[in-house]
Design a protein around this motif. Sequence first.
Motif, mmCIF file in Angstrom:
data_model
loop_
_atom_site.group_PDB
_atom_site.id
_atom_site.type_symbol
_atom_site.label_atom_id
_atom_site.label_comp_id
_atom_site.label_asym_id
_atom_site.label_seq_id
_atom_site.Cartn_x
_atom_site.Cartn_y
_atom_site.Cartn_z
ATOM 1 N N ASP A 1 -0.876 6.884 2.236
ATOM 2 C CA ASP A 1 -2.253 6.613 2.614
ATOM 3 C C ASP A 1 -2.351 5.170 3.103
ATOM 4 O OD1 ASP A 1 -4.958 6.812 2.914
ATOM 5 O OD2 ASP A 1 -5.387 6.358 0.803
ATOM 6 N N PRO A 2 -1.779 4.874 4.279
ATOM 7 C CA PRO A 2 -1.714 3.476 4.727
ATOM 8 C C PRO A 2 -3.094 2.955 5.139
ATOM 9 C CG PRO A 2 -0.870 4.940 6.427
ATOM 10 C CD PRO A 2 -1.219 5.804 5.254
ATOM 11 N N PRO A 3 -3.292 1.637 5.063
ATOM 12 C CA PRO A 3 -4.583 1.078 5.459
ATOM 13 C C PRO A 3 -4.810 1.205 6.964
ATOM 14 C CG PRO A 3 -3.023 -0.657 4.899
ATOM 15 C CD PRO A 3 -2.362 0.626 4.577
ATOM 16 N N PRO B 1 0.837 -1.203 0.000
ATOM 17 C CA PRO B 1 0.000 0.000 0.000
ATOM 18 C C PRO B 1 0.874 1.256 0.000
ATOM 19 C CG PRO B 1 -0.669 -1.515 1.730
ATOM 20 C CD PRO B 1 0.620 -2.032 1.179
ATOM 21 N N ASN B 2 0.300 2.320 -0.506
ATOM 22 C CA ASN B 2 1.004 3.583 -0.549
ATOM 23 C C ASN B 2 1.222 4.105 0.878
ATOM 24 O OD1 ASN B 2 1.939 6.108 -1.046
ATOM 25 N ND2 ASN B 2 0.364 6.625 -2.555
ATOM 26 N N THR C 1 -4.246 -5.804 3.872
ATOM 27 C CA THR C 1 -4.712 -5.787 2.482
ATOM 28 C C THR C 1 -4.142 -6.935 1.662
ATOM 29 O OG1 THR C 1 -2.910 -4.263 1.984
ATOM 30 C CG2 THR C 1 -5.071 -3.292 2.371
ATOM 31 N N ARG C 2 -3.056 -7.516 2.123
ATOM 32 C CA ARG C 2 -2.440 -8.602 1.358
ATOM 33 C C ARG C 2 -2.361 -9.902 2.152
ATOM 34 N NH1 ARG C 2 3.176 -6.235 -0.231
ATOM 35 N NH2 ARG C 2 3.249 -7.770 -1.884
#
Lengths: 319, 302
Positions: A279-281, A275-276, A288-289
């Motif tokens: 802008d983290p989850p 993720p970027n 996310t993975r």
Amino acid sequence: MANQSILTVNQVSKVFSLSRKKQLQAVKELSFSIRKGETFGLVGESGCGKSTIGRLILGLYTPTSGTIRYRDQDIHQLKGKKQQHFRQKVQMVFQDPYASLNPRMTVMDIVAEGMEIHQLASGKQKREMVYQRLEQVGLQSDHASRFPHEFSGGQRQRIGIARALAVEPEFIVADEPISALDVSIQAQVVNLLRKLQQEQDLTYLFIAHDLSMVKYISDRVGVMYLGRLVELAASDELYRRPLHPYTQALLSSIPVPDPRQARQPKRVLLSGEVPNPIDPPSGCPFRTRCPHAMKICAEVDPTEIEDTPNHWVACHLYT
Amino acid sequence: MEKESFQPIQRNFLSYQRLERKQVGFWQDAWYRFRSNKGALLGAIFIICIMFFAFFGSSFSQYDYYSQNLLEVDQGDSAQHYFGTDSLGRDLWARTWYGAKISLLIAFLAVALDVLIGVTFGGISGYFGGRVDDTMQRVIEILYSIPNLIVIILMLMWLEPGIIPIAVALSITGWVPMARIVRAQVLKLKSQEFVLAARSLGASHRRIFIRHLLPNTVGPIIISVSFSIPSAIFFEAFLSFIGLGLRPPQASLGVLVNEGYRYLQLYPHQLLWPALLISLIMLGFNLMGDGLRDALDPKMKR
């Protein structure tokens, strides 16, 4: 002395402001400590903050919060003589052997620079010491008058190591020192680092993304993901019993030189991208993975727990 | 081929480390590239010849640049006066080379000031970055937005025309491109790992700037210098031509062109020689500058 920690990273965060609204959290609340004489490996994907933590430890960046203590002194509060002393005792070996040597300086000037700054030697004595360092890293003394572009990548990396060694450091941050090198040269450089460690009683922070090399050189390994430490354990323990799903995925990505074993459906494949970090989850950064993601993962950021003695993991599977 | 015809060679680690290539430094390498560029070499030869005559040309003639001889006015070329004489009977050979010397001196002085101010300003601006850089760049932009001719004319009205005032007037605005070049280089270099390495060794700002940043900026600086010198000469000629330059009997190439052009229809040679010399100097420096750019910055081409 053996188990005493020489460097303590305590709840360190580093935020880079890209613009007024965008902020990049490169490192988030990272804590670990490194014992004298050990090699601490730090692994993770590109952009997970490995290099940032290396530069924070060298004092090239100032942390946004948290402290880094070297021999019980906050390195970012050091001034004057004490700061110069720290700059002598803590050195870095850089990733790119093509960018880390000044193209307009001879090898002599490059290696001698630290000696000049810290006034360790001058004149003939300085030259002798440079020759000695060059031979120590497997180069010849007549290389001293040459310019960096005349050397191969592995040789350049050894010049970089000689430069770090020239000021008689105690602690070396090796920031992916082998990732820009050929595989055949990688082993050479790693073996050199090990040899030097034994000779000079050095402590290493070894940053890499190649797990097999890290396993070979490190005593303890920390696994980073998106600026956080997700697992930390002794090297053998981590490889024998990886707990965090991310560590498991990383380990299964090491190529196995045995086709029968490689064909077994044990591999953990990750889908998607990192993720970027701008802008983290929410919650766990890996959710996310993660193949085992649960409801709680999106809500609560997992804290590090000690699963078995000296084996730390930050994952909801183990709470 | 028989298998036996191959002999294994013993090879140890140290012999593997030996460098067979002859040692070639940065400047030797640049010289090699420069030498292979015919145009650049020609330009350099032009400049060397012109500089030789500018400083020693007067000794080939018995005349000096200021003595008037009203019995020998407006003569053509002769064995006495190689370039003829002007309307006051002054020897044009002596005046032309003297003028070339003054023009070159003004240009060198102006460009030296450009380098001094440009490197300092651009270096500080690029190295410290952030707010320092912002402020310093605004200063540059303000300076750059004022038409430089106005600044120079005002400067010369205020100062007495002479070699130093003209050089100062030229470099008042002339250092801006140099500062930009140096700043760009420093910005590019300062985040490179060898600078970080020097910082982690505890090098002072001064040391980093002088030992690491400046040597890697020398190439672009030299290239820029080789293009600023002809433009300074041209600008000086222009100022003299519009009457803001040196006063007779002092001469520069611009002054000579200004004097010669009044008699263009009668005695064209009075304009021809100084004008030709200006052209040759411009051509020489531009050719050499091109060659230097290819020689010092090989990554730009190929």
